[in-house]
Design a protein around this motif. Structure first.
Motif, mmCIF file in Angstrom:
data_model
loop_
_atom_site.group_PDB
_atom_site.id
_atom_site.type_symbol
_atom_site.label_atom_id
_atom_site.label_comp_id
_atom_site.label_asym_id
_atom_site.label_seq_id
_atom_site.Cartn_x
_atom_site.Cartn_y
_atom_site.Cartn_z
ATOM 1 N N THR A 54 -6.310 3.548 -3.225
ATOM 2 C CA THR A 54 -6.089 4.358 -4.414
ATOM 3 C C THR A 54 -5.875 5.813 -4.012
ATOM 4 O O THR A 54 -6.581 6.336 -3.152
ATOM 5 N N VAL A 86 -2.751 3.736 -8.606
ATOM 6 C CA VAL A 86 -3.096 2.430 -8.045
ATOM 7 C C VAL A 86 -1.807 1.635 -7.886
ATOM 8 O O VAL A 86 -1.022 1.513 -8.831
ATOM 9 N N ASP A 122 -9.803 1.838 -0.670
ATOM 10 C CA ASP A 122 -9.080 0.719 -1.281
ATOM 11 C C ASP A 122 -7.595 1.003 -1.476
ATOM 12 O O ASP A 122 -6.869 0.198 -2.043
ATOM 13 N N THR A 150 -5.035 9.374 -11.148
ATOM 14 C CA THR A 150 -5.397 8.434 -10.095
ATOM 15 C C THR A 150 -4.323 7.359 -10.063
ATOM 16 O O THR A 150 -3.977 6.789 -11.101
ATOM 17 N N THR A 170 0.837 -1.204 0.000
ATOM 18 C CA THR A 170 0.000 0.000 0.000
ATOM 19 C C THR A 170 0.872 1.255 0.000
ATOM 20 O O THR A 170 2.050 1.215 0.365
ATOM 21 N N GLN A 228 -0.114 -2.067 -6.982
ATOM 22 C CA GLN A 228 -0.348 -3.510 -6.895
ATOM 23 C C GLN A 228 0.992 -4.184 -6.617
ATOM 24 O O GLN A 228 2.018 -3.772 -7.162
#
Length: 155
Positions: free
Chosen positions: A104, A113, A102, A111, A86, A115
């Motif tokens: 993001t 993200v 979540d 935006t 994260t 992973q």
């Protein structure tokens, strides 16, 4: 000596009136319209260039963020022998951005993200950060930048 008045043509009289008006600081309607036309043409030429540089500046937000995330991930990996799951684990924050439930991160233009996944039994052995934004609303194409470990993909 006798004084005789000279005859003045209409063009000469108009020339004197115009010179008198200019001396008093006034402009004619034609002069003002020419200035407006020239300014409009200059603005029409400048706007596309401004939009291009504006899009580059917005894209630089994502590039700087991705480079920062990469540096944080490498530091995290050196300390923990795995990549972070994260943005909170990384300590990544952006001024003016908000973090969703979540994980993001929503910045001003992109935006983000994060992973990470296991590879050959190693926990969090790889990571990918995707920056998605619409920096040119005139087209229907999203601008996507991806960084995966040390590979940066710009689309």
């Amino acid at each position: 000596m006798s004084f005789e008045p000279r005859s003045i043509s209409h063009a000469q009289a108009g020339g004197r009136a115009t010179r008198r008006a200019r001396r008093s600081g006034a402009y004619t309607l034609i002069e003002m319209m020419l200035v407006a036309i020239i300014l409009g043409a200059l603005a029409a030429m400048a706007v596309p260039g401004f939009q291009k540089y504006s899009a580059k500046a917005r894209r630089s937000e994502a590039l700087i963020a991705l480079k920062t995330i990469h540096t944080l991930q490498e530091t995290y990996y050196a300390d923990n022998l795995e990549y972070a799951n994260t943005f909170d684990d990384l300590g990544f924050e952006m001024v003016g951005a908000s973090t969703q439930a979540d994980g993001t991160v929503i910045g001003q233009y992109y935006t983000y993200v994060l992973q990470s996944w296991d590879v050959d039994g190693e926990t969090n052995a790889n990571y990918r950060v995707t920056a998605t934004g619409d920096i040119d609303p005139r087209d229907a194409v999203l601008d996507i930048l991806v960084i995966e470990n040390q590979l940066t993909v710009v689309q």
